[in-house]
Design a protein around this motif. Structure first.
Motif, PDB file in Angstrom:
ATOM      1  N   ILE A 320      12.345  -4.333  10.909  1.00  0.00           N
ATOM      2  CA  ILE A 320      13.628  -4.436  11.735  1.00  0.00           C
ATOM      3  C   ILE A 320      14.783  -3.812  11.300  1.00  0.00           C
ATOM      4  O   ILE A 320      15.603  -3.132  11.884  1.00  0.00           O
ATOM      5  N   VAL A 321      15.052  -3.860   9.678  1.00  0.00           N
ATOM      6  CA  VAL A 321      16.232  -3.334   9.105  1.00  0.00           C
ATOM      7  C   VAL A 321      16.079  -1.741   9.451  1.00  0.00           C
ATOM      8  O   VAL A 321      17.038  -1.071   9.568  1.00  0.00           O
ATOM      9  N   GLN A 322      14.885  -1.294   8.893  1.00  0.00           N
ATOM     10  CA  GLN A 322      14.614   0.245   9.102  1.00  0.00           C
ATOM     11  C   GLN A 322      14.704   0.533  10.551  1.00  0.00           C
ATOM     12  O   GLN A 322      15.278   1.862  10.671  1.00  0.00           O
ATOM     13  N   GLU A 323      14.344  -0.122  11.504  1.00  0.00           N
ATOM     14  CA  GLU A 323      14.348   0.394  12.846  1.00  0.00           C
ATOM     15  C   GLU A 323      15.964   0.459  13.325  1.00  0.00           C
ATOM     16  O   GLU A 323      16.164   1.374  13.926  1.00  0.00           O
ATOM     17  N   ALA A 324      16.579  -0.550  12.898  1.00  0.00           N
ATOM     18  CA  ALA A 324      18.068  -0.746  13.176  1.00  0.00           C
ATOM     19  C   ALA A 324      18.530   0.718  12.753  1.00  0.00           C
ATOM     20  O   ALA A 324      19.781   1.237  13.131  1.00  0.00           O
ATOM     21  N   LEU A 325      18.589   0.743  11.478  1.00  0.00           N
ATOM     22  CA  LEU A 325      19.253   1.884  10.772  1.00  0.00           C
ATOM     23  C   LEU A 325      18.782   3.147  11.317  1.00  0.00           C
ATOM     24  O   LEU A 325      19.503   4.249  11.575  1.00  0.00           O
ATOM     25  N   THR A 326      17.580   3.344  11.817  1.00  0.00           N
ATOM     26  CA  THR A 326      17.222   4.566  12.511  1.00  0.00           C
ATOM     27  C   THR A 326      17.752   4.566  13.981  1.00  0.00           C
ATOM     28  O   THR A 326      18.239   5.764  14.299  1.00  0.00           O
ATOM     29  N   ASN A 327      18.161   3.659  14.591  1.00  0.00           N
ATOM     30  CA  ASN A 327      18.916   3.850  15.770  1.00  0.00           C
ATOM     31  C   ASN A 327      20.251   4.080  15.492  1.00  0.00           C
ATOM     32  O   ASN A 327      20.789   4.866  16.470  1.00  0.00           O
ATOM     33  N   VAL A 328      20.668   3.617  14.458  1.00  0.00           N
ATOM     34  CA  VAL A 328      22.055   4.149  14.181  1.00  0.00           C
ATOM     35  C   VAL A 328      22.252   5.653  13.866  1.00  0.00           C
ATOM     36  O   VAL A 328      22.925   6.413  14.478  1.00  0.00           O
ATOM     37  N   VAL A 329      21.239   6.139  13.169  1.00  0.00           N
ATOM     38  CA  VAL A 329      21.218   7.586  12.889  1.00  0.00           C
ATOM     39  C   VAL A 329      21.161   8.368  14.200  1.00  0.00           C
ATOM     40  O   VAL A 329      21.721   9.406  14.384  1.00  0.00           O
ATOM     41  N   ARG A 330      20.243   7.795  15.012  1.00  0.00           N
ATOM     42  CA  ARG A 330      19.696   8.634  16.445  1.00  0.00           C
ATOM     43  C   ARG A 330      20.835   8.470  17.510  1.00  0.00           C
ATOM     44  O   ARG A 330      21.109   9.283  17.999  1.00  0.00           O
ATOM     45  N   HIS A 331      21.065   7.412  17.464  1.00  0.00           N
ATOM     46  CA  HIS A 331      22.270   7.127  18.876  1.00  0.00           C
ATOM     47  C   HIS A 331      23.574   6.900  18.462  1.00  0.00           C
ATOM     48  O   HIS A 331      24.282   6.616  19.547  1.00  0.00           O
ATOM     49  N   SER A 332      24.082   6.560  17.326  1.00  0.00           N
ATOM     50  CA  SER A 332      25.601   6.307  16.990  1.00  0.00           C
ATOM     51  C   SER A 332      26.462   7.280  16.565  1.00  0.00           C
ATOM     52  O   SER A 332      25.857   8.282  15.512  1.00  0.00           O
ATOM     53  N   GLY A 333      27.668   7.466  16.935  1.00  0.00           N
ATOM     54  CA  GLY A 333      28.478   8.532  16.648  1.00  0.00           C
ATOM     55  C   GLY A 333      28.992   7.974  14.990  1.00  0.00           C
ATOM     56  O   GLY A 333      29.618   8.813  14.567  1.00  0.00           O
ATOM     57  N   SER A 334      28.730   6.879  14.674  1.00  0.00           N
ATOM     58  CA  SER A 334      29.351   6.156  13.317  1.00  0.00           C
ATOM     59  C   SER A 334      28.439   6.641  12.421  1.00  0.00           C
ATOM     60  O   SER A 334      27.184   6.769  12.471  1.00  0.00           O
TER      61      SER A 334
END
Length: 415
Positions: A320-334
């Motif tokens: 879950i943490v891995q996927e959440a961080l992956t989504n930040v890398v892929r989808h977030s401008g932060s």
């Protein structure tokens, strides 16, 4: 139709004994075999036993003549078709038996053939036909024994007693009742077999879903990091070769780790029941996730101490943490994220925040990351809350129980 199948490269299916039959559970039933041994045994028993009965009733009933023996043989031989055509066989044996008794021939084991035919019809599911044939036999015998006996052989014979009719009726009911019991037991066994097959299919589907989820989590994270580092390497290849070399080294390390994790997941397919060669990842590997995120340009702050979890819950928390961080890398401008580990009573809670905003950028196409996270949590009896924060950014909040318990999978669209 067959020619079309041959042109498409599929050989037409040939049935030697007709098309297959299907039971009520959707399983193909095997074609019935010819019951030669039991038919020969019953026919011989009927013929031999009727000879003995004729000697014992020679003063009361007519003796066996060629016509009587032909009726006995036809009644027994008809049982050869009882599995393929149970309804005609049960009515046929009842009719020949009624003709045999109406002709004044001795009572005896001729009823055994009717019992076997009735049993086969009930077990095959033709309960109404079996009851109707048995009732017809009893009613016909009562009619012959109490009214038509005046005009039928043997001449001058008395009417049968009602006690004898009661015995015959009891015998008929007992035969049908035993047949119903055998049918119920057979259906129960078939139902249990179908339930076991369904349970095995469900377990196989769950295992495929688990493997697909593992592969998605491993590949989505690793490929996202590789994609970012490849972009960095291409951008700095001419201006900063050292930084480009570092990006290539990160790609090499990340791909090697991803291959190792994929191999570990696929190893479970080698032989059912084999233990994995390496322990499942847990929150103790959180520093590795932070390091990998940093190589992709994402700064991660970790608050709290990883709780002690069972292997299954620890794996779900890690993914879950891995996927959440992956989504930040892929989808977030932060380029900044926070991971908070804590407890709410006895319930471990994980929270991953980023400051956004969402960019809509894809690193490898749309996925099912949030759906996979929710499925992981739901499979353990936990929950996942994911969505935009009121102050901007995005938050993933997971609550996982210490003791895993089965729950219903929840599927939703990805972010």
């Amino acid at each position: 139709m067959d020619g079309q199948r041959e042109r498409e490269g599929r050989a037409p299916r040939r049935w030697r004994h007709g098309p297959p039959r299907w039971n009520r559970w959707g399983d193909e039933e095997p074609r019935p075999r010819w019951p030669w041994p039991s038919t020969v045994l019953v026919t011989a028993f009927v013929l031999f036993g009727s000879n003995l009965a004729a000697h014992a009733q020679e003063t009361e009933r007519a003796g066996l003549d060629p016509f009587a023996r032909a009726l006995l043989f036809m009644t027994g031989a008809a049982l050869l078709w009882r599995q393929r055509y149970p309804v005609p066989v049960v009515f046929g044996t009842a009719l020949t038996t009624l003709v045999y008794l109406g002709a004044g021939y001795p009572y005896g084991p001729v009823f055994v053939a009717v019992a076997v035919a009735c049993f086969s019809a009930v077990v095959a599911g033709h309960r109404g036909a079996a009851w109707a044939a048995t009732g017809t036999l009893w009613a016909g015998h009562a009619l012959v024994a109490h009214w038509l006996y005046r005009w039928l052989p043997p001449p001058g014979g008395p009417a049968a007693s009602w006690g004898q009719e009661l015995v015959i009726a009891t015998w008929a009911v007992a035969i049908v009742a035993l047949s119903e019991l055998a049918r119920a037991r057979r259906e129960r066994w078939a139902r249990e077999r179908a339930e076991r097959a369904d349970a095995a299919r469900r377990r196989a589907d769950e295992e495929r879903l688990r493997i697909a989820r593992e592969l998605h989590d491993v590949l989505a994270h690793s490929v996202s990091v590789i994609n970012v580092q490849a972009g960095v390497g291409l951008a700095l290849l001419d201006t900063d070769p050292e930084q480009a070399r570092a990006a290539l080294s990160t790609i090499k390390d990340q791909s090697k780790e991803a291959l190792g994790e994929v191999r570990q997941v696929l190893d479970t397919l080698r032989t059912p029941g084999d233990a994995p060669r390496a322990p499942a990842p847990g929150l103790d590997r959180l520093p590795e996730l932070v390091e990998q995120a940093a190589s992709a340009g994402l700064t991660v702050e970790v608050e709290g101490k990883p709780p002690h979890l069972s292997p299954g819950t620890g794996l779900a928390a890690f993914r879950i943490v891995q996927e959440a961080l992956t989504n930040v890398v892929r989808h977030s401008g932060s380029r900044h994220a926070r991971v908070r580990l804590g407890r709410d009573g006895d319930t471990p809670r994980l929270r991953v925040d980023d400051d956004g905003p969402a960019t809509g950028a894809e690193a490898g196409g749309g996925g099912n990351g949030l759906a996979g996270m929710r499925e992981r949590a739901a499979a353990l009896g936990g929950t996942i809350e994911a969505g935009p924060r009121p102050d901007g950014g995005f938050r993933v909040l997971a609550a996982l129980p210490l003791d895993a318990k089965p729950a219903t999978h929840v599927k939703e669209d990805d972010r």
